[in-house]
Design a protein around this motif. Structure first.
Motif, PDB file in Angstrom:
ATOM      1  N   SER A 111      53.680  21.066  -0.051  1.00 55.64           N
ATOM      2  CA  SER A 111      52.686  21.914   0.620  1.00 55.64           C
ATOM      3  C   SER A 111      51.871  21.105   1.624  1.00 55.64           C
ATOM      4  N   PHE A 112      51.132  21.846   2.466  1.00 61.05           N
ATOM      5  CA  PHE A 112      50.304  21.226   3.512  1.00 61.05           C
ATOM      6  C   PHE A 112      49.170  20.380   2.953  1.00 61.05           C
ATOM      7  N   LYS A 113      48.902  20.520   1.660  1.00 61.66           N
ATOM      8  CA  LYS A 113      47.755  19.811   1.079  1.00 61.66           C
ATOM      9  C   LYS A 113      47.861  18.301   1.262  1.00 61.66           C
ATOM     10  N   ASP A 114      49.090  17.785   1.369  1.00 60.42           N
ATOM     11  CA  ASP A 114      49.275  16.336   1.504  1.00 60.42           C
ATOM     12  C   ASP A 114      48.569  15.766   2.731  1.00 60.42           C
ATOM     13  N   ARG A 171      44.992  33.734  -4.173  1.00 56.83           N
ATOM     14  CA  ARG A 171      44.270  34.703  -5.011  1.00 56.83           C
ATOM     15  C   ARG A 171      42.843  34.175  -5.190  1.00 56.83           C
ATOM     16  N   ILE A 172      42.034  34.351  -4.158  1.00 53.45           N
ATOM     17  CA  ILE A 172      40.692  33.754  -4.111  1.00 53.45           C
ATOM     18  C   ILE A 172      39.699  34.802  -3.609  1.00 53.45           C
ATOM     19  N   GLY A 173      38.606  34.990  -4.348  1.00 54.93           N
ATOM     20  CA  GLY A 173      37.641  36.032  -3.998  1.00 54.93           C
ATOM     21  C   GLY A 173      36.409  35.523  -3.274  1.00 54.93           C
ATOM     22  N   ASN A 182      39.021  32.658 -13.304  1.00 57.20           N
ATOM     23  CA  ASN A 182      39.871  32.623 -12.110  1.00 57.20           C
ATOM     24  C   ASN A 182      39.574  31.373 -11.276  1.00 57.20           C
ATOM     25  N   PHE A 183      40.195  31.280 -10.099  1.00 58.47           N
ATOM     26  CA  PHE A 183      40.017  30.090  -9.256  1.00 58.47           C
ATOM     27  C   PHE A 183      38.554  29.881  -8.880  1.00 58.47           C
ATOM     28  N   ASP A 184      37.874  30.978  -8.555  1.00 58.03           N
ATOM     29  CA  ASP A 184      36.474  30.849  -8.126  1.00 58.03           C
ATOM     30  C   ASP A 184      35.610  30.266  -9.249  1.00 58.03           C
ATOM     31  N   THR A 193      44.559  26.623  -7.180  1.00 54.62           N
ATOM     32  CA  THR A 193      45.542  27.660  -7.481  1.00 54.62           C
ATOM     33  C   THR A 193      46.919  27.000  -7.622  1.00 54.62           C
ATOM     34  N   GLY A 194      46.987  25.693  -7.563  1.00 56.86           N
ATOM     35  CA  GLY A 194      48.220  24.970  -7.863  1.00 56.86           C
ATOM     36  C   GLY A 194      48.572  23.855  -6.900  1.00 56.86           C
ATOM     37  N   ASN A 195      48.634  24.148  -5.624  1.00 62.98           N
ATOM     38  CA  ASN A 195      49.109  23.130  -4.680  1.00 62.98           C
ATOM     39  C   ASN A 195      48.150  21.961  -4.489  1.00 62.98           C
ATOM     40  N   THR A 196      46.872  22.258  -4.448  1.00 62.77           N
ATOM     41  CA  THR A 196      45.884  21.186  -4.306  1.00 62.77           C
ATOM     42  C   THR A 196      46.007  20.216  -5.473  1.00 62.77           C
ATOM     43  N   SER A 197      46.165  20.759  -6.678  1.00 64.44           N
ATOM     44  CA  SER A 197      46.244  19.894  -7.863  1.00 64.44           C
ATOM     45  C   SER A 197      47.525  19.064  -7.861  1.00 64.44           C
ATOM     46  N   THR A 216      54.019  28.026   7.592  1.00 63.94           N
ATOM     47  CA  THR A 216      54.436  28.331   6.213  1.00 63.94           C
ATOM     48  C   THR A 216      53.980  27.152   5.346  1.00 63.94           C
ATOM     49  N   THR A 217      53.044  27.451   4.478  1.00 59.08           N
ATOM     50  CA  THR A 217      52.229  26.416   3.850  1.00 59.08           C
ATOM     51  C   THR A 217      52.822  25.752   2.606  1.00 59.08           C
ATOM     52  N   GLY A 218      53.735  26.465   1.906  1.00 56.20           N
ATOM     53  CA  GLY A 218      54.252  25.905   0.653  1.00 56.20           C
ATOM     54  C   GLY A 218      55.730  26.210   0.447  1.00 56.20           C
ATOM     55  N   HIS A 219      56.399  25.352  -0.309  1.00 55.39           N
ATOM     56  CA  HIS A 219      57.847  25.446  -0.509  1.00 55.39           C
ATOM     57  C   HIS A 219      58.243  26.510  -1.530  1.00 55.39           C
ATOM     58  N   LEU A 264      48.367  31.994  10.052  1.00 56.32           N
ATOM     59  CA  LEU A 264      48.523  31.323   8.763  1.00 56.32           C
ATOM     60  C   LEU A 264      47.799  32.062   7.641  1.00 56.32           C
ATOM     61  N   PRO A 265      48.261  31.827   6.398  1.00 57.73           N
ATOM     62  CA  PRO A 265      47.594  32.456   5.266  1.00 57.73           C
ATOM     63  C   PRO A 265      46.220  31.845   5.029  1.00 57.73           C
ATOM     64  N   VAL A 266      45.309  32.656   4.538  1.00 58.65           N
ATOM     65  CA  VAL A 266      43.944  32.189   4.264  1.00 58.65           C
ATOM     66  C   VAL A 266      43.600  32.430   2.797  1.00 58.65           C
ATOM     67  N   GLY A 267      43.198  31.347   2.124  1.00 61.56           N
ATOM     68  CA  GLY A 267      42.763  31.451   0.733  1.00 61.56           C
ATOM     69  C   GLY A 267      41.326  30.983   0.638  1.00 61.56           C
ATOM     70  N   ASN A 268      41.166  29.670   0.433  1.00 61.86           N
ATOM     71  CA  ASN A 268      39.822  29.093   0.393  1.00 61.86           C
ATOM     72  C   ASN A 268      39.303  28.833   1.815  1.00 61.86           C
ATOM     73  N   ALA A 269      40.145  29.130   2.789  1.00 63.56           N
ATOM     74  CA  ALA A 269      39.798  29.143   4.210  1.00 63.56           C
ATOM     75  C   ALA A 269      39.589  27.769   4.848  1.00 63.56           C
ATOM     76  N   GLY A 270      40.113  26.733   4.205  1.00 58.92           N
ATOM     77  CA  GLY A 270      39.986  25.387   4.757  1.00 58.92           C
ATOM     78  C   GLY A 270      40.986  25.112   5.868  1.00 58.92           C
ATOM     79  N   ASN A 271      42.226  25.533   5.655  1.00 57.44           N
ATOM     80  CA  ASN A 271      43.272  25.143   6.593  1.00 57.44           C
ATOM     81  C   ASN A 271      43.058  25.738   7.981  1.00 57.44           C
ATOM     82  N   ILE A 272      42.675  26.987   8.035  1.00 57.28           N
ATOM     83  CA  ILE A 272      42.473  27.625   9.354  1.00 57.28           C
ATOM     84  C   ILE A 272      41.318  26.940  10.091  1.00 57.28           C
TER      85      ILE A 272
HETATM   86  N1  F0G Z   1      49.120  28.633   1.280  1.00 61.56           N
HETATM   87  C1  F0G Z   1      49.306  27.921   0.167  1.00 61.56           C
HETATM   88  C2  F0G Z   1      50.705  27.667  -0.277  1.00 61.56           C
HETATM   89  C3  F0G Z   1      48.199  27.415  -0.553  1.00 61.56           C
HETATM   90  O1  F0G Z   1      48.400  26.708  -1.656  1.00 61.56           O
HETATM   91  C4  F0G Z   1      46.894  27.696  -0.095  1.00 61.56           C
HETATM   92  C5  F0G Z   1      45.719  27.241  -0.832  1.00 61.56           C
HETATM   93  C6  F0G Z   1      46.764  28.446   1.079  1.00 61.56           C
HETATM   94  C7  F0G Z   1      47.885  28.897   1.741  1.00 61.56           C
HETATM   95  C8  F0G Z   1      45.430  28.766   1.654  1.00 61.56           C
HETATM   96  O2  F0G Z   1      44.849  27.665   2.266  1.00 61.56           O
HETATM   97  O3  F0G Z   1      42.748  27.563   0.981  1.00 61.56           O
HETATM   98  O4  F0G Z   1      43.011  26.311   3.092  1.00 61.56           O
HETATM   99  O5  F0G Z   1      42.850  28.791   3.115  1.00 61.56           O
HETATM  100  N2  F0G Z   1      45.745  26.693  -1.958  1.00 61.56           N
HETATM  101  C9  F0G Z   1      44.597  26.097  -2.637  1.00 61.56           C
HETATM  102  C10 F0G Z   1      45.051  25.361  -3.877  1.00 61.56           C
HETATM  103  C11 F0G Z   1      43.464  26.999  -2.844  1.00 61.56           C
HETATM  104  O6  F0G Z   1      44.264  25.202  -4.824  1.00 61.56           O
HETATM  105  O7  F0G Z   1      46.183  24.908  -3.917  1.00 61.56           O
HETATM  106  P1  F0G Z   1      43.267  27.568   2.379  1.00 61.56           P
END
Ligand code: F0G
Length: 429
Positions: A120-123, A312-314, A194-196, A146-150, A393-396, A246-254
Motif C-alpha cells: 500500500s501507499f503507506k510505505d 470505513r472511517i467516520g 471502530n477505527f475512530d 484499518t489495516g494498511n497503516t499497521s 489505486t492505494t492497496g494491493h 483517489l479514495p479518502v478515508g482519514n483524508a491524509g493522502n489527498i
Molecule cells: N486506500 C487504502 C487502501 C487505505 O488503506 C487507506 C487508509 C485509504 C485508501 C485512505 O487514505 O486515510 O489517507 O484518506 N488506510 C488507513 C489505515 C486509515 O489505517 O490503513 P487516507
C-alpha cells in the motif's frame, strides 16, 4: 541541517523540529511542514529525481524511490533513511478502463500504489515518519489502523529495531493486513470499537506514554506521501495532470498529494495543480457531505459502514486539509456504493490486469460516476472528457483475499481426468 518549520495551518503557531507534537498546542489545528522555498533549488529537485546512488547505500545516501526527492524532505543530506525501497510505483496508461469509465480520449492513467513493498501507499509516509522517529530517539511507535497503516508501520519498525504497538478495530480488518502486522512483530490489539475509537485511544496513549504516533495526523508522514505527486509530474515531463482521483478515508493522502503538487508549482517546476478529486463510500462519507454542503468542517458519522474496510472511517482526522485541497484545486468529492466499488475492482482486474483492494477501486468507481454526471452539459466540478486523469489505486488485491472469493466464481472441482476437465472447459463455450 535543512531549514523548515512545523506550523499550524489554522493559527500559524510554530513548533521546533525537535518537539514531539501532532496538533497545535494552542488551537488544536493540524500541523504542516513548511520549507523556505526561496532556499530550495528547483533545478536540484528535478536533477535529484534522476535515479542514482550518491555514495554508498550503506552511508544512507541512496537516492531511490521517495528519497530521490530529498530536497523537499525534512532531513539533512546525511540522514540515513529507514527504507524498504518504497515509491517508484508504476503509472499505467489504461485505454480499456478509460472506455469503461467513459473517458473518450483514453487519457486515463492508474498509479498503482499497491505495488509498494508492503502492498500500500503507506510505505511512502512510513519511510519518512520512522526515519523521523529514529532521529527523535523515541522509545516506540504506535498507530490505529484499518489495516494498511499497521502493516506498513510494523515493517518499518522491524527495520529500525523499534517496538511497535497497533490498535485495530476488532473484526473489521482484512486478513492479509493483520497477518503482516503480527508476523513483523508488532504488538497488536483488537479493540472493541471502530477505527475512530482506536485513533482516539492511541492518540491519548501516545501523549501519556511517550510513544511516537504514526497515523496521518503526523505531518512527517504526509511529507513522504506527497512524493507521489512528484513521480506523476515527472512521468508527464514535469507537468501536472488535469485531475487526480483517489479514495479518502482519514483524508491524509489527498492532503499530502495536493501539497506535493503545490510545492512543484511554487518552485516553478510545473505550471498548474490537478483538480483533487476525493472518493468515499456511501456508508462513510463525512468529507463528501461537508463538501456538498459547503462546510469547512465535517460532521462525524457514528457508524461508518462499507465493504471497503480501509476507508470505513467516520471522523477523518485530516478532513480540514482535504476539504481545502479539494476546494483550492477546483476539485470535487463524491461517494460511491459498495456495488459500484466491486464493479470497478473487477474492471481494473479484468480489463487492465491491475489487482486492487476494494478501497482502491473507489477511485475508478467515483471517476465513472462523475463522468456519467458530466454527460451533455458539463457542470462545475464534473469531469470533462478531454482531461488527462490519474486514478490512484492505494492497496494491493492480496490484502483482502476473502472479499475476492465472495465476489468471484469459485473454482470448479473436477476429477483428475483429462475428459472430466475438458467437459467442464467446453461448457458454455
Ligand atoms: N486506500 C487504502 C487502501 C487505505 O488503506 C487507506 C487508509 C485509504 C485508501 C485512505 O487514505 O486515510 O489517507 O484518506 N488506510 C488507513 C489505515 C486509515 O489505517 O490503513 P487516507
Amino acid at each position: 541541517m535543512k531549514e523548515y518549520e512545523v506550523r499550524c495551518i489554522k493559527c500559524g503557531a510554530r513548533f521546533a523540529k525537535e518537539e514531539v507534537v501532532y496538533t497545535c498546542r494552542h488551537c488544536g489545528g493540524l500541523l504542516e511542514i513548511k520549507y523556505d522555498y526561496s532556499e530550495i533549488d528547483a533545478e536540484r529537485v528535478v536533477k535529484g529525481a534522476v535515479r542514482g546512488v550518491e555514495g554508498k547505500a550503506s552511508e544512507g545516501k541512496a537516492r531511490r524511490g521517495v528519497w530521490r526527492f530529498r530536497e523537499l524532505l525534512p532531513f539533512a543530506e546525511e540522514t540515513a533513511p529507514v527504507t524498504i525501497n518504497e515509491g517508484e510505483t508504476p503509472l499505467y496508461r489504461c485505454e480499456r478502463l478509460a472506455e469503461f469509465v467513459g473517458l473518450e480520449t483514453g487519457e486515463l492513467w492508474v498509479k498503482h500504489e499497491g505495488l509498494n513493498p508492503s502492498g500500500s501507499f503507506k510505505d511512502r509516509g512510513m519511510t519518512v515518519g520512522v526515519t523521523k522517529a529514529v532521529e527523535l530517539g523515541v522509545r516506540g511507535v504506535a498507530c490505529a489502523s484499518t489495516g494498511n497503516t499497521s502493516a506498513s508501520l510494523a515493517i518499518f519498525a522491524a527495520r529500525a529495531g523499534l517496538p511497535c504497538y497497533v490498535l485495530l478495530p476488532r473484526g473489521k480488518v482484512a486478513l492479509g493486513k493483520v497477518a503482516q502486522a503480527v508476523i513483523h512483530g508488532a504488538r497488536v490489539f483488537s479493540l472493541r470499537g471502530n477505527f475512530d475509537d482506536a485513533l482516539r485511544v492511541v492518540r491519548a496513549l501516545c501523549e501519556e506514554e511517550r510513544l511516537y504516533l504514526l497515523n496521518s495526523v503526523n505531518p512527517y508522514r504526509l511529507e513522504g506521501q506527497k512524493t507521489l505527486a512528484f513521480e506523476v509530474a515527472e512521468a508527464f515531463g514535469w507537468q501536472a495532470p488535469d485531475r487526480v482521483v483517489l479514495p479518502v478515508g482519514n483524508a491524509g493522502n489527498i492532503s499530502a498529494i495536493f501539497k506535493g503538487f503545490v510545492e512543484l508549482k511554487r518552485l516553478g517546476i510545473t505550471d498548474s495543480v490537478p483538480k483533487m478529486t476525493g472518493i468515499q463510500a456511501e456508508g462513510a462519507k463525512p468529507v463528501v457531505r461537508a463538501f456538498k454542503e459547503g462546510r469547512a468542517e465535517i460532521v462525524p458519522e457514528e457508524k461508518p459502514e462499507t465493504i471497503a474496510s480501509a476507508i470505513r472511517i467516520g471522523d477523518p482526522v485530516n478532513a480540514a486539509k482535504a476539504l481545502q485541497a479539494i476546494r483550492d484545486s477546483d476539485g470535487v468529492a463524491e461517494a460511491v456504493t459498495d456495488e459500484e466499488i466491486t464493479e470497478a475492482q473487477v474492471a481494473l482486474a479484468r480489463l487492465e490486469g491491475i489487482g486492487v483492494e476494494p478501497a482502491s477501486a473507489a477511485s475508478v468507481a467515483g471517476l465513472k460516476k462523475l463522468v456519467a454526471e458530466g454527460e451533455g452539459e458539463i457542470e462545475e466540478g464534473e469531469i470533462e472528457k478531454g482531461e488527462r486523469v490519474v486514478c490512484v489505486t492505494t492497496g494491493h488485491l492480496l490484502k483482502d483475499p476473502e472479499r475476492v472469493i465472495k465476489i468471484c466464481e469459485v473454482p470448479t472441482e473436477v476429477d483428475a481426468e483429462v475428459d472430466a476437465v475438458r467437459r467442464q472447459l467446453l461448457k458454455g463455450v
